[in-house]
Write a protein that holds these residues in place. Structure first.
Motif, PDB file in Angstrom:
ATOM      1  N   LEU A   1       0.830  -1.210   0.000  1.00 16.42           N
ATOM      2  CA  LEU A   1       0.000   0.000   0.000  1.00 16.42           C
ATOM      3  C   LEU A   1       0.863   1.259   0.000  1.00 16.42           C
ATOM      4  O   LEU A   1       0.549   2.230  -0.703  1.00 16.42           O
TER       5      LEU A   1
ATOM      6  N   GLU B   1      -8.170  -1.036  -0.064  1.00 19.12           N
ATOM      7  CA  GLU B   1      -8.659   0.107  -0.834  1.00 19.12           C
ATOM      8  C   GLU B   1     -10.178   0.036  -1.004  1.00 19.12           C
ATOM      9  O   GLU B   1     -10.878   1.050  -0.876  1.00 19.12           O
TER      10      GLU B   1
ATOM     11  N   ALA C   1      -4.101  -5.727  -0.649  1.00 12.14           N
ATOM     12  CA  ALA C   1      -4.046  -4.261  -0.757  1.00 12.14           C
ATOM     13  C   ALA C   1      -5.284  -3.732  -1.480  1.00 12.14           C
ATOM     14  O   ALA C   1      -5.857  -2.715  -1.082  1.00 12.14           O
TER      15      ALA C   1
END
Length: 194
Positions: A33, A176, A172
Motif C-alpha cells: 500500500l 482500498e 491491498a
C-alpha cells in the motif's frame, strides 16, 4: 483528522529475521500500500513506523502503520496511533495472517473474536473494542504435525513465494475497497467465487 482518514495496521514482528515470515504478511501488505501511494515508512511519535498518503485527489487518506512491538503486543502501539490521529475503532483496518483460511485467499470482517490470534487479542484489549475491520490474509494450516507457532514464523515456501505478489496485491486491493466503498461492497467483491 478528516473523516476520510483510515488507520491501516499491518501486523508482524520487527527485525529483518522476521521480514519474510508468514506471520509478517500484514506488514508486507502495508508495504504494498505504501508503494501504491508513494509513501515511505518513518519513525513516529508512537511506537510504530508510519507512512501517510492519499489514494488520490478526493480519495481517502491512509495512515499505514507497522508497530515496533512484537505481534503479541500490538495493542499498545495501535491504541497510541488511534489516540494520536483521533480515530475510533470504526476507522481501523488491521491486516493479519490467518491460519484458518487457505493460502492465497483474502477474507474481510468486522468485529468478532480473535480466534486465538494473539495480536488481535491484544488490539481488542487495548482499543477497548473488537469492532474494527480485519483483512485476513490466508496462510493455510501447517503441514503434518508441525506446530502452528513454528509454521507462522517460517518464510513462505517456494510455490507460495511465486504466488505471494498476487496475494499481497489482492489484500491491498481489499483495503482500498473497504476504505472507498465500505465493508459490505468489499466483501461482495472478495468473497465471491472467481
Amino acid at each position: 483528522m478528516s473523516d476520510n482518514t483510515w488507520l491501516v495496521v499491518g501486523l508482524g514482528n520487527p527485525g529483518a529475521q522476521y521480514a519474510g515470515n508468514r506471520h509478517n504478511v500484514g506488514q508486507m501488505v502495508a508495504d504494498e500500500l505504501a508503494s501504491r501511494i508513494g509513501a515511505t515508512f518513518k519513525s513516529h511519535k508512537t511506537p510504530s513506523r508510519v507512512a501517510e498518503g492519499s489514494l488520490g485527489p478526493g480519495r481517502p487518506k491512509l495512515v499505514l502503520a507497522k508497530p515496533n512491538s512484537y505481534m503479541n503486543t500490538s495493542g499498545g502501539p495501535v491504541s497510541a496511533l488511534l489516540k494520536f490521529y483521533s480515530l475510533g475503532a470504526d476507522r481501523l483496518v488491521v491486516v493479519h495472517d490467518e491460519l484458518d483460511i487457505p493460502f492465497d485467499t483474502v477474507r474481510l470482517k468486522r468485529g468478532g473474536g480473535h480466534g486465538g490470534h494473539n495480536g488481535l487479542r491484544d488490539i481488542q484489549k487495548a482499543a477497548g473494542s473488537p469492532e474494527f475491520t480485519r483483512v485476513r490474509v490466508g496462510i493455510g494450516r501447517p503441514p503434518g504435525r508441525m506446530d502452528a507457532a513454528d509454521y507462522v514464523l517460517r518464510d513462505f515456501a517456494g510455490p507460495e513465494r511465486e504466488a505471494l505478489p498476487n496475494l499481497l496485491s489482492d489484500a491491498a486491493d481489499a483495503v482500498e475497497a473497504i476504505v472507498e466503498h465500505g465493508l459490505v461492497a468489499a466483501q461482495q467483491r472478495f468473497h465471491s467465487p472467481a
